[in-house]
Design an enzyme around this catalytic site. Structure first.
Site, short mmCIF file in Angstrom:
data_model
loop_
_atom_site.label_atom_id
_atom_site.label_comp_id
_atom_site.label_asym_id
_atom_site.label_seq_id
_atom_site.Cartn_x
_atom_site.Cartn_y
_atom_site.Cartn_z
N LEU A 12 5.02 -9.91 1.99
CA LEU A 12 4.97 -9.65 0.54
C LEU A 12 5.10 -8.17 0.23
O LEU A 12 5.53 -7.78 -0.85
CB LEU A 12 3.64 -10.16 -0.03
CG LEU A 12 3.42 -11.67 -0.04
CD1 LEU A 12 1.96 -11.99 -0.29
CD2 LEU A 12 4.30 -12.32 -1.10
N GLU A 14 4.70 -3.89 2.24
CA GLU A 14 4.34 -3.07 3.40
C GLU A 14 3.91 -1.71 2.93
O GLU A 14 4.32 -1.25 1.86
CB GLU A 14 5.55 -2.93 4.34
CG GLU A 14 5.96 -4.24 4.97
CD GLU A 14 7.04 -4.06 6.03
OE1 GLU A 14 6.77 -3.32 6.99
OE2 GLU A 14 8.12 -4.65 5.88
N PHE A 17 -0.97 1.15 5.41
CA PHE A 17 -2.05 0.40 6.06
C PHE A 17 -1.52 -0.67 7.01
O PHE A 17 -2.22 -1.17 7.86
CB PHE A 17 -2.91 -0.30 5.00
CG PHE A 17 -2.12 -1.27 4.18
CD1 PHE A 17 -1.88 -2.54 4.65
CD2 PHE A 17 -1.56 -0.88 2.98
CE1 PHE A 17 -1.09 -3.43 3.92
CE2 PHE A 17 -0.79 -1.75 2.25
CZ PHE A 17 -0.56 -3.03 2.72
N ASP A 141 -9.78 5.16 -6.40
CA ASP A 141 -8.33 5.07 -6.20
C ASP A 141 -7.70 4.20 -7.28
O ASP A 141 -6.90 3.31 -7.00
CB ASP A 141 -8.02 4.52 -4.80
CG ASP A 141 -6.62 4.95 -4.32
OD1 ASP A 141 -6.05 5.89 -4.91
OD2 ASP A 141 -6.10 4.35 -3.36
N ASP A 159 -7.97 -3.32 -3.43
CA ASP A 159 -8.03 -2.19 -2.49
C ASP A 159 -9.25 -1.32 -2.70
O ASP A 159 -9.22 -0.34 -3.46
CB ASP A 159 -6.76 -1.34 -2.55
CG ASP A 159 -6.69 -0.38 -1.36
OD1 ASP A 159 -7.65 -0.38 -0.56
OD2 ASP A 159 -5.70 0.34 -1.22
#
Length: 337
Positions: A12, A14, A17, A141, A159
């Site tokens: 889905l 990249e 991480f 973040d 995240d």
């Protein structure tokens, strides 16, 4: 098994991480199922890059594993086996806010003003929950690629690799290494490493500005005076006659002048250089709720710049009823390598 052994055609997204894969599991037993049956999941497979990767994986499990809120992405499970680290999330079919704001193409229609308000409000509620007295977490973040959208455009924060426990007792901040994404970090955090809930509020201001303008926080492709969105936009935000220079002109006719100015004024307050002058996230939520209510009660009767309203196609209309799925790259890029 759920991802068919991490098959390349199930990727889905990249990023730094590692990769995110699409998979299917049974809703009750969590056992792997055939593609197209059960529920869809997103599996993040982390690169084996030592301590930093593990620390962020651990933060994700610790925070998302203990919190539940409709505006946080749901962590279904995790795996730690030898050097392998996986995180399993609910699948968010409309991908990231970043894709909706900045992807261009004749087939693709921009998010409407009403949907932008809805997404901003959902993301604000997620941050307000993290900052609440019981939770006291600084997200650190907040950016468009970390705001994911479900099929109804409900926003969820994803995240938590950089999330940090907030200050305790009478402390106003925690001191930490400067991490995050360039363009979104608050000036006082960049200068001193002092992190507080108000650092997240500044980042929210940057994202709100991106949502109003459909411009990226940092865009090297623009003329020199316009590459840093906050610096370029700030002089226009407080001026009712000039605020339209900042707004995405594809939204013409979808909002009232009053509504647009109030949204710009909120972004400006969040971007105050002195953290003391920024609103807290509960105030932001209240302001956005009022904006949404007044937008609804306008009943689409208002006109902007004397331009009549035009019905905009929804994204799905433009795609012939198919929603394009683009899963984001939830990443933590250090400001200073």
């Amino acid at each position: 098994m759920a991802t068919r052994n991490f098959r390349p055609d199930s990727v889905l997204g990249e990023g730094g991480f590692g990769s995110v894969f699409k998979g299917w599991i049974d809703e009750n037993s969590s056992a792997a199922t055939k593609p197209g049956t059960g529920i869809i999941i997103a599996v993040k497979r982390l690169k084996q890059d030592g301590f930093q990767g593990h620390r962020e994986w651990l933060a994700e499990v610790n925070y998302l594993g203990q919190f539940y809120h409709p505006n946080l992405v749901k962590l279904i499970g995790y795996c730690l086996e030898d050097e392998h680290r996986l995180l399993v999330y609910e699948f968010m079919p409309r991908g990231s806010l970043e894709n909706h704001l900045f992807r261009r193409g004749s087939y693709f229609q921009p998010l409407s003003w009403t949907l932008r308000l809805k997404v901003a409000l959902g993301a604000a509620k997620g941050l307000a929950f993290l900052h609440s007295t019981e939770t006291k977490v600084i997200y650190r973040d907040f950016k468009t690629s970390n705001i994911l959208l479900d099929s109804n455009y409900n926003a969820k924060l994803s995240d938590f690799g950089l999330a940090k426990d907030g200050p305790t007792g009478d402390k106003s901040h925690v001191s930490t290494r400067v991490m995050g994404t360039y363009g979104y970090a608050a000036p006082e955090y960049l200068a001193t490493g002092h992190l507080s809930a108000m650092s997240d509020v500044y980042s929210f201001g940057v994202v709100l500005l991106e949502m109003l303008s459909s411009r990226r926080a940092i865009d090297k492709n623009r003329p020199s005076g316009e590459q840093k969105l906050v610096e370029w936009a700030k002089p226009y935000l407080a001026n009712k006659r000039k605020v339209f220079r900042v707004l995405d002109n594809r939204l013409e006719g979808q909002f009232s002048m009053e509504g647009a100015f109030k949204a710009a004024a909120l972004a400006l307050r969040c971007l105050s250089i002195d953290p003391k002058f920024r609103p807290n996230m509960n105030e932001v939520v209240t302001t956005l709720q009022l904006l949404m209510e007044s937008n609804d009660s306008d009943g689409n009767q208002n006109k902007t710049n004397g331009m009549p309203r035009r019905r905009r196609q929804s994204t799905d209309d433009a795609n012939g009823g198919r929603s394009k799925t683009a899963y984001p790259r939830p990443s933590a890029s250090p400001l200073y390598a």
